[in-house]
Design an enzyme around this catalytic site. Structure first.
Site, PDB file in Angstrom:
ATOM      1  N   HIS A 148       0.824  -1.212   0.000  1.00 50.07           N
ATOM      2  CA  HIS A 148       0.000   0.000   0.000  1.00 50.07           C
ATOM      3  C   HIS A 148       0.861   1.266   0.000  1.00 50.07           C
ATOM      4  O   HIS A 148       0.637   2.176  -0.799  1.00 50.07           O
ATOM      5  CB  HIS A 148      -0.933  -0.025   1.222  1.00 50.07           C
ATOM      6  CG  HIS A 148      -1.763   1.205   1.385  1.00 50.07           C
ATOM      7  ND1 HIS A 148      -3.031   1.321   0.844  1.00 50.07           N
ATOM      8  CD2 HIS A 148      -1.504   2.379   2.008  1.00 50.07           C
ATOM      9  CE1 HIS A 148      -3.507   2.527   1.148  1.00 50.07           C
ATOM     10  NE2 HIS A 148      -2.601   3.193   1.846  1.00 50.07           N
ATOM     11  N   GLU A 149       1.850   1.315   0.882  1.00 52.35           N
ATOM     12  CA  GLU A 149       2.688   2.523   0.979  1.00 52.35           C
ATOM     13  C   GLU A 149       3.556   2.703  -0.272  1.00 52.35           C
ATOM     14  O   GLU A 149       3.682   3.813  -0.791  1.00 52.35           O
ATOM     15  CB  GLU A 149       3.559   2.481   2.240  1.00 52.35           C
ATOM     16  CG  GLU A 149       2.774   2.509   3.548  1.00 52.35           C
ATOM     17  CD  GLU A 149       1.809   3.695   3.660  1.00 52.35           C
ATOM     18  OE1 GLU A 149       2.093   4.757   3.080  1.00 52.35           O
ATOM     19  OE2 GLU A 149       0.764   3.545   4.314  1.00 52.35           O
ATOM     20  N   HIS A 152       1.576   4.212  -3.059  1.00 54.73           N
ATOM     21  CA  HIS A 152       1.415   5.681  -3.028  1.00 54.73           C
ATOM     22  C   HIS A 152       2.593   6.338  -3.761  1.00 54.73           C
ATOM     23  O   HIS A 152       2.415   7.281  -4.524  1.00 54.73           O
ATOM     24  CB  HIS A 152       1.399   6.194  -1.586  1.00 54.73           C
ATOM     25  CG  HIS A 152       0.059   6.127  -0.909  1.00 54.73           C
ATOM     26  ND1 HIS A 152      -1.097   6.660  -1.459  1.00 54.73           N
ATOM     27  CD2 HIS A 152      -0.318   5.609   0.303  1.00 54.73           C
ATOM     28  CE1 HIS A 152      -2.113   6.470  -0.623  1.00 54.73           C
ATOM     29  NE2 HIS A 152      -1.670   5.823   0.445  1.00 54.73           N
ATOM     30  N   GLU A 210      -6.292   6.738  -1.760  1.00 48.66           N
ATOM     31  CA  GLU A 210      -6.301   5.578  -0.855  1.00 48.66           C
ATOM     32  C   GLU A 210      -6.794   4.329  -1.595  1.00 48.66           C
ATOM     33  O   GLU A 210      -6.198   3.262  -1.497  1.00 48.66           O
ATOM     34  CB  GLU A 210      -7.177   5.857   0.375  1.00 48.66           C
ATOM     35  CG  GLU A 210      -6.521   6.754   1.412  1.00 48.66           C
ATOM     36  CD  GLU A 210      -5.185   6.221   1.909  1.00 48.66           C
ATOM     37  OE1 GLU A 210      -5.048   5.011   2.101  1.00 48.66           O
ATOM     38  OE2 GLU A 210      -4.273   7.027   2.090  1.00 48.66           O
TER      39      GLU A 210
HETATM   40 ZN   LIG Z   1      -2.604   5.251   2.322  1.00 43.49          ZN
END
Ligand SMILES: [Zn+2]
Length: 281
Positions: A148-149, A152, A210
């Site tokens: 997830h990170e 980004h 997100e």
């Molecule tokens: Zn996030």
């Protein structure tokens, strides 16, 4: 005199036109597509601008924080990071992003800090806070947060935020790219944009960012050989924490809701199919 004034006004109008045309041009050439999801984005910050600043911020951050002495957990975070980064690298090289892949300087560090936080700065600079490990719970959970990170950063969400800040307040980018790590203005901006040094926990990007990071992160963790079902469990644990003993700031900065969990579940088959496709490229 009168004509003189008119010519000045005309000149000023011309300048205004040139400036606004430049801005329009800048935005047109800065329009690109996020790989995998296909979302259109506007980003005026180039890798050449952001990467040196990012690497400097990262080094400065590590100097000022306590690196974890827990060798077992540090190794685990590092191993997961290496595996996920290999998946991202593989995708980039197979999809016309060789230059970008070459610019990455992957690094994974676990710091001793009870904050429930993790982030990845441009160019693959990752920090996990020890406070997020109970939420991760296991190796697949670490992979879910890592995916997830990293997603980004891969999708350049921070640079997109900088770009919109640029529209609202000229000079924002210049401050963010400022060299002084200790300059409070620069620090504040990096904190807002990347969640660096945040004391309240994981930074919540916009809902669009997100959701996109959830999807991309899931594809990357599957490519790296982890169980994507655990991503759902991570967000269930995050939700339980938020409804339990978490401080109110945590709720406001990271709304981990049922919709997110449902969306992750729904996306599982698509993510699996995509990962399979990219792994055989
Ligand atoms: Zn996030």
């Amino acid at each position: 005199m009168y004509f003189y004034k008119i010519s000045i006004i005309k000149k000023k109008l011309k300048m205004k036109k040139v400036i606004s045309l430049t801005i329009v041009f800048l935005f047109i050439v800065s329009c690109s597509t996020v790989p995998i999801t296909g979302r259109k984005r506007i980003n005026v910050v180039s890798d050449a601008q952001i990467l040196p600043a990012s690497f400097k911020q990262y080094a400065g951050f590590l100097k000022e924080h306590k690196i974890s002495k827990d060798a077992k957990m540090s190794n685990e975070v590092q191993n997961v990071g290496i595996n996920i980064s290999r998946a991202v690298d593989k995708f980039m090289r197979a999809n016309g992003m060789v230059n970008e892949a070459n610019n990455y300087r992957w690094e994974f560090n676990l710091i001793e800090d009870k904050t429930v936080n993790a982030w990845c700065m441009p160019g693959g600079k990752v920090v996990f806070y020890s406070g997020i490990l109970p939420i991760c719970d296991n190796t697949d959970g670490i992979a879910a947060v890592m995916g997830h990170e990293v997603a980004h950063a891969f999708a350049k969400h921070g640079q997109e935020r900088m770009t919109s800040a640029y529209g609202q307040q000229l000079g924002g980018i210049a401050v963010a790219l400022g060299t002084g790590n200790k300059d409070p203005k620069t620090q504040k901006l990096w904190n807002t944009i990347y969640g660096v040094g945040s004391t309240v926990g994981m930074l919540a990007y916009s809902r669009t960012h997100e959701t996109e990071a959830d999807k991309l992160g899931m594809v990357f963790m599957i490519m790296a050989g982890y169980r994507p079902e655990e991503a759902v469990n991570v967000w269930i644990r995050m939700k339980d924490r938020a409804s339990g003993k978490a401080p109110p700031e945590f709720l406001s900065t990271h709304p981990s809701n049922q919709t997110r969990i449902d969306n992750l579940r729904k996306y599982l088959p698509t993510a699996k199919a995509m990962a399979k496709k990219y792994n055989t490229q």
